[in-house]
Design a protein around this motif. Structure first.
Motif, mmCIF file in Angstrom:
data_model
loop_
_atom_site.group_PDB
_atom_site.id
_atom_site.type_symbol
_atom_site.label_atom_id
_atom_site.label_comp_id
_atom_site.label_asym_id
_atom_site.label_seq_id
_atom_site.Cartn_x
_atom_site.Cartn_y
_atom_site.Cartn_z
ATOM 1 N N GLY A 1 37.733 43.388 47.131
ATOM 2 C CA GLY A 1 38.761 44.413 47.043
ATOM 3 C C GLY A 1 40.109 43.803 47.402
ATOM 4 O O GLY A 1 40.224 42.587 47.602
ATOM 5 N N PRO A 2 41.157 44.620 47.543
ATOM 6 C CA PRO A 2 42.474 44.082 47.891
ATOM 7 C C PRO A 2 42.579 43.651 49.348
ATOM 8 O O PRO A 2 43.461 42.858 49.706
ATOM 9 C CB PRO A 2 43.423 45.247 47.596
ATOM 10 C CG PRO A 2 42.572 46.461 47.743
ATOM 11 C CD PRO A 2 41.195 46.073 47.269
ATOM 12 N N GLY A 3 41.684 44.143 50.213
ATOM 13 C CA GLY A 3 41.766 43.863 51.647
ATOM 14 C C GLY A 3 41.906 42.397 52.011
ATOM 15 O O GLY A 3 42.800 42.020 52.789
ATOM 16 N N PRO A 4 41.044 41.500 51.470
ATOM 17 C CA PRO A 4 41.150 40.086 51.826
ATOM 18 C C PRO A 4 42.489 39.452 51.453
ATOM 19 O O PRO A 4 42.984 38.573 52.163
ATOM 20 C CB PRO A 4 39.999 39.446 51.034
ATOM 21 C CG PRO A 4 38.999 40.542 50.877
ATOM 22 C CD PRO A 4 39.826 41.778 50.687
ATOM 23 N N PHE A 5 43.093 39.913 50.367
ATOM 24 C CA PHE A 5 44.388 39.362 49.951
ATOM 25 C C PHE A 5 45.503 39.879 50.862
ATOM 26 O O PHE A 5 46.455 39.144 51.172
ATOM 27 C CB PHE A 5 44.662 39.723 48.489
ATOM 28 C CG PHE A 5 43.620 39.199 47.544
ATOM 29 C CD1 PHE A 5 43.680 37.892 47.082
ATOM 30 C CD2 PHE A 5 42.558 39.991 47.144
ATOM 31 C CE1 PHE A 5 42.712 37.387 46.222
ATOM 32 C CE2 PHE A 5 41.575 39.501 46.292
ATOM 33 C CZ PHE A 5 41.649 38.197 45.834
ATOM 34 N N VAL A 6 45.383 41.115 51.297
ATOM 35 C CA VAL A 6 46.352 41.668 52.253
ATOM 36 C C VAL A 6 46.270 40.913 53.573
ATOM 37 O O VAL A 6 47.299 40.536 54.164
ATOM 38 C CB VAL A 6 46.085 43.175 52.477
ATOM 39 C CG1 VAL A 6 46.970 43.717 53.602
ATOM 40 C CG2 VAL A 6 46.333 43.956 51.194
#
Length: 300
Positions: A176-181
């Protein structure tokens, strides 16, 4: 398990709860119809950021779901509202092309080579096609481009949500986007920068949705109480149902006292409800339909 209150309204997650890709979860379309027949107010709460709210609604209709005006609430809608409040006009958007329809006039990361200093913020959603090294580096440089000695606020990092993984249409779990955030937060640690999450499970997101429920004590009946010296509202007769113990049922859902229901479809993994450091849900069901059957039986 605590005694369930008299549930008068439902906040329902979409992906993983009502559908996976373009397929409904078991009998979800019929179960939703039964809720409407029982005249239970419904709000759909989605963190989906790969597609615009319009495209999402059209996909739900193609699956067979009936979505009424004012019922669909997304993290992209919350993002647009926050940008207006903060006066952000030039965000660097790591979003999908579909999601960009929600933000007319903003710059899609895949279509620009503008210098990083030209942007006033960074926005991150679920956009696999733009998560490249060069674009993430531009996002990093954008966040660092304000003058460290300046007393002005640093350029904000905003995310639609922080989910670590999602269940994709191939049936597998994907990032999901979490790791990139988290990667951008880590890289900008010298600025103590923390991303602002506008979707679930933020309290602000749920409060915006709750405010649209019918203004009738049969539906809301909030219980005011003092927490830490401040007034807090507990919506004990509103249930939130989802497949992610953290992204759907955490933080704001708990703070507001919503009745929290976890379903074992979508991204659910065995033992999620007993995971260390996570507040257990109030109820757990195999799927959305089994919850609805139990709820309607209770009402009878």
């Amino acid at each position: 398990m605590p005694c369930r209150p008299a549930i008068r309204a439902l906040l329902i997650d979409l992906s993983g709860t009502l559908h996976i890709g373009s397929e409904q979860t078991p009998s979800a379309v019929r179960s939703l119809q039964r809720l409407r027949e029982a005249k239970i107010p419904i709000r759909f709460c989605s963190n989906t950021s790969k597609e615009s709210t319009y495209d999402l609604r059209e996909r739900l209709k193609s699956i067979g779901f009936d979505v009424h005006d004012g019922e669909l609430w997304t993290s992209l809608g919350a993002l647009k509202a926050m940008m207006e409040v903060k006066g952000l006009r030039r965000p660097y958007c790591l979003l999908s092309k579909s999601a960009m329809k929600e933000l007319p006039g903003c710059v899609y990361a895949g279509d620009t080579d503008e210098h990083h200093e030209n942007f006033d913020s960074v926005v991150v959603g679920l956009a696999p096609e733009v998560f490249t090294y060069d674009r993430l580096t531009k996002a990093f440089r954008t966040l660092l481009s304000s003058d460290e000695s300046s007393t002005s606020m640093p350029k904000p990092l905003i995310t639609t949500h922080r989910a670590r993984y999602v269940r994709t249409s191939d049936g597998e779990l994907s990032l999901g986007p979490g790791p990139f955030v988290v990667a951008l937060e880590n890289a900008t640690a010298s600025r103590n920068l923390q991303a602002i999450s506008v979707g679930k499970p933020s309290r602000e997101f749920f409060e915006r949705v709750l405010a649209t429920l019918p203004d009738d004590p049969l539906y809301s009946a909030p219980d005011s109480k003092s927490v830490g010296g401040e007034s807090s509202i507990s919506w004990r007769d509103v249930a939130v149902i989802g497949d992610d113990i953290e992204a759907d049922l955490g933080e704001g859902a708990h703070e507001l006292g919503l009745w929290r229901v976890l379903v074992k479809t979508g991204k659910y993994q065995r033992g999620d409800e007993q995971r260390e450091g996570v507040l257990p849900p109030n109820e757990v069901y195999d799927c959305f339909t089994t919850f609805v059957e139990n709820l309607l039986e209770d009402r009878r």
